[in-house]
Write a protein that holds these residues in place. Structure first.
Motif, PDB file in Angstrom:
ATOM      1  N   LYS A   1       0.818  -1.219   0.000  1.00  0.00           N
ATOM      2  CA  LYS A   1       0.000   0.000   0.000  1.00  0.00           C
ATOM      3  C   LYS A   1       0.853   1.272   0.000  1.00  0.00           C
ATOM      4  N   ILE A   2       1.908   1.292   0.829  1.00  0.00           N
ATOM      5  CA  ILE A   2       2.694   2.525   0.967  1.00  0.00           C
ATOM      6  C   ILE A   2       4.007   2.471   0.193  1.00  0.00           C
ATOM      7  N   GLY A   3       4.385   1.294  -0.309  1.00  0.00           N
ATOM      8  CA  GLY A   3       5.636   1.152  -1.041  1.00  0.00           C
ATOM      9  C   GLY A   3       6.709   0.538  -0.155  1.00  0.00           C
ATOM     10  N   PRO A   4       7.591  -0.298  -0.739  1.00  0.00           N
ATOM     11  CA  PRO A   4       8.579  -1.004   0.077  1.00  0.00           C
ATOM     12  C   PRO A   4       9.579  -0.099   0.770  1.00  0.00           C
ATOM     13  N   ARG A   5      10.088   0.928   0.065  1.00  0.00           N
ATOM     14  CA  ARG A   5      11.083   1.770   0.732  1.00  0.00           C
ATOM     15  C   ARG A   5      10.442   2.604   1.834  1.00  0.00           C
ATOM     16  N   GLN A   6       9.188   3.037   1.634  1.00  0.00           N
ATOM     17  CA  GLN A   6       8.496   3.755   2.697  1.00  0.00           C
ATOM     18  C   GLN A   6       8.243   2.839   3.893  1.00  0.00           C
ATOM     19  N   ALA A   7       7.948   1.556   3.609  1.00  0.00           N
ATOM     20  CA  ALA A   7       7.725   0.598   4.701  1.00  0.00           C
ATOM     21  C   ALA A   7       9.004   0.366   5.487  1.00  0.00           C
ATOM     22  N   VAL A   8      10.118   0.212   4.776  1.00  0.00           N
ATOM     23  CA  VAL A   8      11.411   0.020   5.454  1.00  0.00           C
ATOM     24  C   VAL A   8      11.765   1.251   6.281  1.00  0.00           C
ATOM     25  N   ALA A   9      11.581   2.447   5.690  1.00  0.00           N
ATOM     26  CA  ALA A   9      11.898   3.682   6.417  1.00  0.00           C
ATOM     27  C   ALA A   9      11.008   3.844   7.645  1.00  0.00           C
TER      28      ALA A   9
ATOM     29  N   CYS B   1      20.082   4.905  11.165  1.00  0.00           N
ATOM     30  CA  CYS B   1      20.822   4.776   9.902  1.00  0.00           C
ATOM     31  C   CYS B   1      20.018   3.975   8.878  1.00  0.00           C
ATOM     32  N   GLY B   2      19.191   3.051   9.369  1.00  0.00           N
ATOM     33  CA  GLY B   2      18.363   2.263   8.465  1.00  0.00           C
ATOM     34  C   GLY B   2      17.368   3.110   7.695  1.00  0.00           C
ATOM     35  N   VAL B   3      16.920   4.203   8.308  1.00  0.00           N
ATOM     36  CA  VAL B   3      15.974   5.095   7.615  1.00  0.00           C
ATOM     37  C   VAL B   3      16.599   5.645   6.342  1.00  0.00           C
ATOM     38  N   LEU B   4      17.908   5.879   6.382  1.00  0.00           N
ATOM     39  CA  LEU B   4      18.602   6.459   5.228  1.00  0.00           C
ATOM     40  C   LEU B   4      18.681   5.506   4.038  1.00  0.00           C
ATOM     41  N   LEU B   5      18.365   4.240   4.269  1.00  0.00           N
ATOM     42  CA  LEU B   5      18.458   3.265   3.185  1.00  0.00           C
ATOM     43  C   LEU B   5      17.409   3.482   2.102  1.00  0.00           C
ATOM     44  N   VAL B   6      16.444   4.350   2.348  1.00  0.00           N
ATOM     45  CA  VAL B   6      15.450   4.647   1.310  1.00  0.00           C
ATOM     46  C   VAL B   6      16.121   5.194   0.055  1.00  0.00           C
ATOM     47  N   VAL B   7      17.282   5.815   0.234  1.00  0.00           N
ATOM     48  CA  VAL B   7      18.009   6.353  -0.920  1.00  0.00           C
ATOM     49  C   VAL B   7      18.458   5.215  -1.830  1.00  0.00           C
ATOM     50  N   LEU B   8      18.929   4.104  -1.233  1.00  0.00           N
ATOM     51  CA  LEU B   8      19.392   2.975  -2.029  1.00  0.00           C
ATOM     52  C   LEU B   8      18.237   2.155  -2.589  1.00  0.00           C
ATOM     53  N   LEU B   9      17.164   2.053  -1.824  1.00  0.00           N
ATOM     54  CA  LEU B   9      16.036   1.239  -2.271  1.00  0.00           C
ATOM     55  C   LEU B   9      15.294   1.859  -3.448  1.00  0.00           C
ATOM     56  N   GLY B  10      15.428   3.187  -3.621  1.00  0.00           N
ATOM     57  CA  GLY B  10      14.870   3.851  -4.792  1.00  0.00           C
ATOM     58  C   GLY B  10      13.395   3.589  -4.992  1.00  0.00           C
ATOM     59  N   ARG B  11      13.000   3.355  -6.223  1.00  0.00           N
ATOM     60  CA  ARG B  11      11.592   3.148  -6.550  1.00  0.00           C
ATOM     61  C   ARG B  11      11.278   1.679  -6.834  1.00  0.00           C
ATOM     62  N   HIS B  12      12.004   0.790  -6.199  1.00  0.00           N
ATOM     63  CA  HIS B  12      11.732  -0.641  -6.409  1.00  0.00           C
ATOM     64  C   HIS B  12      10.283  -0.962  -6.070  1.00  0.00           C
ATOM     65  N   ARG B  13       9.659  -1.734  -6.945  1.00  0.00           N
ATOM     66  CA  ARG B  13       8.261  -2.108  -6.754  1.00  0.00           C
ATOM     67  C   ARG B  13       8.183  -3.484  -6.120  1.00  0.00           C
ATOM     68  N   LEU B  14       7.489  -3.578  -5.011  1.00  0.00           N
ATOM     69  CA  LEU B  14       7.337  -4.849  -4.306  1.00  0.00           C
ATOM     70  C   LEU B  14       6.170  -5.630  -4.901  1.00  0.00           C
TER      71      LEU B  14
END
Length: 494
Positions: free
Chosen positions: A334-342, A459-472
């Protein structure tokens, strides 16, 4: 014709033997892993070994597991998955017996390091046996059972360990685990078929395996002893130099072997890098927190809990992570994988940060909400990261990506536990030296450890930069459940 169509739609179901052997062994391995931190005070008292030294029973297990998990899978592909799985079971039984018979801390630590090799082999080859013995939707049903067994073992471990300490002594856990693992051996021999990968190169990357240890051992040693030896001492500097040389040697070796432990080209994939780092942080923070909480809860100047009470006290964190499993994929979609990780890492940082305010006057009730928030956060970060690590690569690279992720779990656990243990012990010693009471010094140790873990989660929040727009893509509940202990290969579109 209808029967044929039904078989195609459901796939080939895994046999009863491989289900029993893989799921029961996964439950035992994960229960054993999560129970050991609860046992450390009892082992320390019985063997006369300092808890700080017994930390190696935890970090040594993970360190060896990191070096072996990918190699054991390769050995299974080449020499037979059943054969290597049986070897893992035999090694696990032997390590349990060694630990249970040990009267000194050195025997416990050595046994746990052997157990690290056995446990990673059992998990890697057990998953492979399930995968090749089933197909289609039936395969995911088998993986769901395997994931549920793994999660149940991780959740029950601290409680079971606490019960056994009071009923049988700390040795009881290892005798019972040895008996259960031994019972899986005839089941595997009689009911599980052998399988190999005839297309895989027969070359095994022994150099890569050894170099993983060369990298990790000095780093864990430096993190464990830095405060005692001095961070600028020749010994600590030498540890970091050896670790750096190990990294250079590993890169050199992996470029020149026919079947490398790690395909370095995969690290050009930023989504894989980001998800692997997320998995590393999740594993590291969970293990670091459980280590210090088990010590704090049982310390006479802390809550003076029994091992059983401490097991119950740490249960909410693991239980909540398992309880939210069905919700992880829908939220991430629903919110996107990188948003979920962040969001997951942000929540966990808040939970850890709240524990950073710990005082000696706190009762257990102060811990419950931070533990629940932390558990929700790490569960939310872990699921999408585990799925993204394999779905973001090409189909022929899924196995390698899965291996990298699983290695990251062990690396994160070993390094973070060592660092957390050092901060915990150093803070206690410094506050005692400054005249603080034992209770205040102990609370300061927990507080400083929680702050370190909060920084790691931040620091894990910053990983959204690497995860980019990957679609789950939609992920099976089995893959999500298994993700707490193992990354299940998931290709894009599955």
């Amino acid at each position: 014709m209808a029967d044929l169509d039904a078989k195609v739609s459901t796939g080939k179901a895994a046999g009863a033997g491989v289900l029993i052997a893989a799921c029961v062994s996964a439950l035992v391995v994960n229960a054993n892993t999560s129970a050991v931190t609860i046992l450390l005070p009892a082992i320390s008292q019985d063997t006369g070994t300092a808890v700080d030294t017994l930390q190696w029973a935890v970090t040594g297990y993970m360190l060896v597991g990191a070096a072996v998990i990918v190699t054991s899978g390769a050995l299974g592909d080449v020499f037979g998955r059943r054969r290597i799985f049986l070897g893992g079971l035999l090694l696990f039984v032997a390590s349990c017996v060694l630990i249970a018979l040990s009267t000194a801390g050195a025997g416990v630590i050595a046994g746990r390091m052997i157990q690290g090799a056995a446990g990673s082999t059992i998990l890697a080859c057990g998953m492979s046996l399930l995968s090749v013995d089933s197909s289609g939707p039936a395969q995911m049903k088998a993986i769901t059972l395997w994931g549920a067994a793994s999660a149940a073992g991780a959740a029950a471990g601290p409680l079971v360990g606490g019960v056994l300490v009071e009923a049988t002594g700390w040795q009881g856990l290892f005798w019972i685990d040895a008996a259960i693992a031994a019972a899986c051996i005839p089941v595997t021999l009689l009911m599980v078929k052998e399988s190999r990968d005839p297309n895989r190169s027969r070359s095994i990357d022994w150099a890569g395996t050894a170099l993983i240890a060369v990298i990790l051992v000095p780093l864990v040693l430096a993190l464990s002893e830095g405060s005692d030896w001095g961070w600028a001492s020749p010994a600590i500097i030498s540890c970091f130099v050896i670790g750096a040389l190990g990294v250079a040697g590993f890169v050199y070796a992996e470029k020149r072997v026919s079947a490398p432990l790690v395909d370095l080209a995969l690290f050009r994939n930023l989504v894989l890098v980001g998800s692997t780092l997320a998995i590393l942080i999740v594993a590291g923070t969970i293990n670091g927190l459980m280590y210090v909480l088990s010590l704090y809860f049982q310390d006479p100047t802390g809550f003076a809990m029994s091992a059983l009470q401490a097991g119950l006290a740490t249960l909410p964190a693991v239980a909540v992570m398992i309880a939210i499993t069905p919700l992880i994929t829908p939220v991430a979609l629903k919110i996107g994988p990188r948003q979920a990780v962040a969001l997951g890492f942000l929540l966990s940082a808040v939970g850890f940060g709240a524990l950073g305010f710990a005082k000696s006057s706190w009762t257990y009730g102060y811990f419950v909400i931070p533990l629940v928030v932390m558990a929700i956060g790490l569960g939310l970060a872990n699921g999408p990261a585990s799925s993204a690590s394999t779905s973001a690569v090409e189909p022929e690279q899924v196995g390698q990506a899965s291996g990298i992720s699983n290695m990251a779990r062990y690396v994160g656990g070993s390094l973070a536990t060592a660092a957390t243990a050092t901060v915990y012990a150093a803070a206690i010693a410094n506050h005692r030296a400054a005249g603080a009471s034992d209770a205040d010094a102990l609370a300061a140790g927990l507080s400083r450890s929680a702050i370190l873990l909060a920084i790691m989660a931040g620091c894990g929040v910053l990983l959204v930069v690497l995860l980019g727009r990957h679609r789950l893509h939609k992920v099976s509940p089995g893959a999500t459940a298994a993700a707490y202990s193992h990354t299940v290969p998931v290709a894009a579109g599955d």
